[in-house]
Design an enzyme around this catalytic site. Sequence first.
Site, PDB file in Angstrom:
ATOM      1  N   CYS A   2       0.837  -1.190   0.000  1.00 28.87           N
ATOM      2  CA  CYS A   2       0.000   0.000   0.000  1.00 28.87           C
ATOM      3  C   CYS A   2       0.874   1.242   0.000  1.00 28.87           C
ATOM      4  O   CYS A   2       2.090   1.171  -0.059  1.00 28.87           O
ATOM      5  CB  CYS A   2      -0.909   0.002   1.235  1.00 28.87           C
ATOM      6  SG  CYS A   2      -1.903  -1.492   1.416  1.00 28.87           S
ATOM      7  N   LEU A  51      -3.608  -1.560  -1.761  1.00 25.04           N
ATOM      8  CA  LEU A  51      -3.531  -2.597  -2.771  1.00 25.04           C
ATOM      9  C   LEU A  51      -3.905  -3.890  -2.065  1.00 25.04           C
ATOM     10  O   LEU A  51      -3.153  -4.380  -1.219  1.00 25.04           O
ATOM     11  CB  LEU A  51      -2.121  -2.698  -3.352  1.00 25.04           C
ATOM     12  CG  LEU A  51      -1.883  -3.821  -4.373  1.00 25.04           C
ATOM     13  CD1 LEU A  51      -2.716  -3.591  -5.626  1.00 25.04           C
ATOM     14  CD2 LEU A  51      -0.401  -3.925  -4.728  1.00 25.04           C
ATOM     15  N   ALA A  52      -5.068  -4.414  -2.365  1.00 31.38           N
ATOM     16  CA  ALA A  52      -5.592  -5.579  -1.650  1.00 31.38           C
ATOM     17  C   ALA A  52      -4.900  -6.846  -2.134  1.00 31.38           C
ATOM     18  O   ALA A  52      -4.977  -7.195  -3.310  1.00 31.38           O
ATOM     19  CB  ALA A  52      -7.101  -5.693  -1.842  1.00 31.38           C
ATOM     20  N   ASP A 102      -3.152  -9.445   7.529  1.00 26.82           N
ATOM     21  CA  ASP A 102      -1.924  -9.333   8.316  1.00 26.82           C
ATOM     22  C   ASP A 102      -1.831  -7.958   8.976  1.00 26.82           C
ATOM     23  O   ASP A 102      -1.141  -7.798   9.988  1.00 26.82           O
ATOM     24  CB  ASP A 102      -0.692  -9.610   7.452  1.00 26.82           C
ATOM     25  CG  ASP A 102      -0.507  -8.635   6.302  1.00 26.82           C
ATOM     26  OD1 ASP A 102      -1.518  -8.142   5.770  1.00 26.82           O
ATOM     27  OD2 ASP A 102       0.646  -8.383   5.913  1.00 26.82           O
TER      28      ASP A 102
END
EC number: 6.3.5.4
Length: 612
Positions: A2, A51-52, A102
């Site tokens: 990300c 950002l998945a 996470d």
Amino acid sequence: MCGITGWVAYQRDLSSHRDDLEAMTRTMSCRGPDAAGTWYARHAALGHRRLAVIDLPGGAQPMTVGTPEGDVSMVYSGEAYNFTELRDELRRQGHRFDTDSDTEVVLRGYVQWGEELVEHLNGMYAFAIWDARSERLVMVRDRMGIKPFYYYETDDGVVFGSEPKAILANPLVSPVVGRDGLRELFSFVKTPGMAIWEGMREVRPGEIIVLDRAGLRRRTYWRLRSEPHTDSREETVAHVRELLDDIVKRQLVADVPRCTLLSGGLDSSALTALSALHLAPQGETVRSFAVDFPDQDKHFQAIDVAPTQDTPYVHAVAEHLGNRHEDIVLDGAALSAPAVRRAAVGARDIPAGIGDRDNSLYLLFAAVRKHSTVALSGESADEVFGGYPWFHDDRRHAETFPWMARQHSGAQSLQGGRQVSDDLAAVLDLEAYVADSYRTAVAETPPLPGESGLDARMRVVSHLHLTRMVQILLDRKDRMSMAVGLEVRVPFCDHRLVQYVFNAPWSLKTFDGREKSLLRAATRELLPASVADRKKSGYPGTFDPSYVTAIQDQAADLLTAGHPAVGLIDERALSAATTVAADAVTQGQRMLLERALDLGTWFETYRPEIRV
């Protein structure tokens, strides 16, 4: 993976600065194309672009966990590869989880262990935690500096971000570059903690920075240690393989499509083979990508760091493993397009001056991103295992960074010759700057008692690469990949592997009389013999004459227009480089052309104020 940003100000009410934080967060949109979020308290504001990759529905940020004493909020970039084990441990401590991400594991890990959380993490990460219980900000960067993290101290706090552009979007920060910033730009030195922008710094690899009302405090939680290596050759090779198996298995975990970046060299081929080994039981086939150029076999010119073409070896690996492979072929018109250069310079925030190698990496990643969100890369194996040619010739004894030294035979160094103007050269004194940087870096090498001779020198050389050279390459890889929303993972930077191989004696690292002996021995049976025995060959550049002609024409336009960028470089040398026949342009002239065009693009995009 990300983009993070934020602002802490103890003498301001940041809830009234929402537009500023939104502007900072928008600069990170390429790093996080899937979602955006902001969070505000009176003295802290956090921004995030996502950002998945893991737990696609969950894991939204900024993320907050409540405690009886107050809230703890975080913005996080990266991956914790051991998050499953940590989550199980935290559950045993009484924590309950709302997501499978996470991110929540890291945040609850901080609630449980405080700053000691870092001792539990395996991964690549940069994160910032606002702890309302004590009104303090905790900024953490991973051990090897895989994920970027910048900050800028203000009169009453700090502004931070994954990239300088996020900080430069804050109204308190101006785009000023002073002498040391220019020295970093033109010397091919990457000083830990240094950013080229005046007043801006990097969180150093393996560092925690804590900000409270008393000010900033820094603490190094990890650095390379020198220890005796007692394993035999067989034990060492076996342990390297054991570590690589575990690392690749962990780094293949994702809820999105994965691939490998395959160059046909030992490093990327070994990772691709290990990935195939781990994915086969799940019924998956590895997908791989490589970069290539039209008529490369016709125009190719061997140089010190890239003596052979990649494509034949790439195809040998793909055929051997049976993976789904695709070559991304980039022609001179695409590589020389001004829009591509703007994207590449904008991704890095600096005019790096390596032109087509940045442009092609950006285009390669953009093409890969159409198919995959996560890619495994062989980056850093040369630094870890001793792969560069200067590890093995007289340059390793030079009283400077080996990659800047010249062989006694006269081969060109990576600097590619002089680039700056006479006036600027006198002010910057780059030779003295590099010499000072080298002495500082050497002094940081932890000695091993009783070690002497070549083993002692090679410990220094290895340390220089693992703390300086690797930072240049990791920053480039992260910026170019995240500019298109691609997460690139670097298994060879797992700190366990780095620490273990760092302490192997040089004679063990070269036991077969070659570079990267340990890696070759650990993975040879997985690879075609031609690839296992291939000499080091770096990331390729294009030798297409049409590309060289295009950048000559563009540089000539800079000269004609009297562009301010030209004032920083050797104008006469640049003029000569624009008029020589394309097939006669030297490596140094090519680098000068690239530097001029990168500088021109940088001036137009960032409008920096140069203070010398």
